[in-house]
Design an enzyme around this catalytic site. Structure first.
Site, PDB file in Angstrom:
ATOM      1  N   CYS A   1       0.834  -1.211   0.000  1.00  0.00           N
ATOM      2  CA  CYS A   1       0.000   0.000   0.000  1.00  0.00           C
ATOM      3  C   CYS A   1       0.867   1.259   0.000  1.00  0.00           C
ATOM      4  O   CYS A   1       1.391   1.646   1.053  1.00  0.00           O
ATOM      5  CB  CYS A   1      -0.916  -0.019   1.215  1.00  0.00           C
ATOM      6  SG  CYS A   1      -1.944   1.456   1.336  1.00  0.00           S
TER       7      CYS A   1
ATOM      8  N   CYS B   1      -0.437   4.169   2.107  1.00  0.00           N
ATOM      9  CA  CYS B   1      -0.270   3.973   3.567  1.00  0.00           C
ATOM     10  C   CYS B   1       1.191   4.177   3.977  1.00  0.00           C
ATOM     11  O   CYS B   1       1.464   4.801   4.995  1.00  0.00           O
ATOM     12  CB  CYS B   1      -0.660   2.555   3.994  1.00  0.00           C
ATOM     13  SG  CYS B   1      -2.153   1.896   3.293  1.00  0.00           S
ATOM     14  N   ASP B   2       2.115   3.605   3.229  1.00  0.00           N
ATOM     15  CA  ASP B   2       3.507   3.497   3.697  1.00  0.00           C
ATOM     16  C   ASP B   2       4.513   4.363   2.940  1.00  0.00           C
ATOM     17  O   ASP B   2       5.683   4.434   3.335  1.00  0.00           O
ATOM     18  CB  ASP B   2       3.965   2.030   3.606  1.00  0.00           C
ATOM     19  CG  ASP B   2       3.125   1.106   4.490  1.00  0.00           C
ATOM     20  OD1 ASP B   2       2.626   1.601   5.517  1.00  0.00           O
ATOM     21  OD2 ASP B   2       2.977  -0.068   4.148  1.00  0.00           O
TER      22      ASP B   2
END
Ligand code: NAP
Length: 308
Positions: free
Chosen positions: A133, A136-137
């Site tokens: 992701c 997200c990261d």
């Protein structure tokens, strides 16, 4: 007979449980894994959920469950094997150990699993530089070198997104053309720091405590090379966890349960929330929103049935 059974205890399922309790329903959440939270549990840090910047994914899953438990939600630990429609009146939810739960309505919130590359190093370094992701990261790789694997919309969007944060982005794709939308490809090719490695597959992800490099095989030229990277984003598609309901609700070609924002499926009484349904953006916040929408639809469904 329950009013509502929720299958799955990720953000969509737990949100539905909270809203379901508030609506006064007699409900049970059936979860396969006693550690609620779904994919969130595997996320090192969640930085895009409003009001909780930087929360650890595991802690977030636990907080979600604590909220539901605090409202008196019951949980059952089992794997659902099938759903039976009983005379268009109610449903039997049957689990692997042959237990039967009777219910007036069902919310399927079983999520989706990111497809794995299945190469050496992937499992060991997941959460340590291997991510599924970018939104997200990605922020953890500011000014670093990363690789993205895949040639679809998600991989190309991820590469463009990461190009704004990272010094260098390699897009590793197994063929000589991308599957992604033309507009996305145009954006990709305009990025000065993205290098596409065509006809290439990942052989191994290397590193001890963190990702350090990726071994690549160019299958056309039969050449092997190693690129130093700090992170690798695998974007080769998702597998919705809908196999056990494909005989009772309609799914699209990718296996996603067909349902709109109201989470209503083509089978009256069955609703789908979160990553398992057809939708544009699969994020924790959209899954949580689905939980609320699905319960609102269940309330309408049960009221309509009572009035008939
Ligand atoms: P996808 O479209 O299925 O693309 C997966 C990509 O990964 C393909 O390029 C595929 O290669 C590659 N791949 C699959 N298995 C692989 C393996 N084992 N090793 C190496 N490469 C592999 O999946 P997605 O990009 O996750 O998108 C999912 C769906 O969401 C799609 O329908 C997409 O259109 C949609 N979506 C839309 C938008 C948007 O409209 N803005 C944004 C995101 C997602 P091949 O090309 O060789 O098959």
């Amino acid at each position: 007979m329950y009013d509502l059974i929720i299958i799955g205890s990720g953000p969509a399922g737990l949100s539905a449980a909270v809203y379901g309790k508030r609506a006064g329903f007699d409900i049970v959440v059936i979860e396969m894994n006693p550690m609620s939270g779904g994919q969130v549990l595997n996320t090192y840090e969640v930085d895009n959920y409003l009001g909780l910047p930087g929360i650890n994914g595991f802690d977030m899953g636990m907080e979600f469950k604590k909220h539901a438990e605090g409202m008196g939600v019951k949980f059952a630990n089992a794997k659902v094997s099938r759903i039976e429609n009983i005379d268009n009146d109610h449903f039997n939810v049957v689990t692997d150990d042959d237990s039967i739960f009777e219910t007036k309505s069902i919310i399927i919130a079983t999520g989706a699993a990111h497809a794995l590359l299945n190469v050496p190093g992937e499992e060991k370094l997941t959460g340590k530089g291997v991510s599924y992701c970018a939104t997200c990261d990605g922020a953890f790789f500011r000014n670093k070198s990363v690789a993205v694997v895949g040639g679809g919309d998600v991989a190309v969007e991820d590469a463009v997104f990461l190009s704004r944060l990272c010094e260098k982005v390699y897009l590793i794709h197994r063929r000589d053309s991308l599957r992604a939308a033309k507009m996305l490809q145009d954006r990709l090719f305009a990025c000065g720091n993205v290098e596409v490695l065509w006809d290439s597959v990942v052989e191994e992800i290397e590193g001890n405590e963190q990702v350090e490099s990726v071994k690549i095989h160019n299958v056309k030229e039969d050449k092997h090379e190693t690129k130093a990277v700090d992170g690798i984003f695998i974007a080769i598609g998702l597998n919705p966890n809908s196999g056990f309901v494909r005989d009772i609700v309609e799914c699209d070609d990718g296996g996603y349960i067909i349902a709109g924002e109201d989470c209503v499926t083509k089978t009256p009484g069955i609703f789908a929330a979160g990553d398992v349904r057809t939708k544009g953006l699969r994020q924790i916040v959209t899954a949580v929103a689905d939980g609320a929408n699905a319960v609102a639809s269940v309330e309408r469904y049960i009221l309509d049935k009572q009035q008939k």
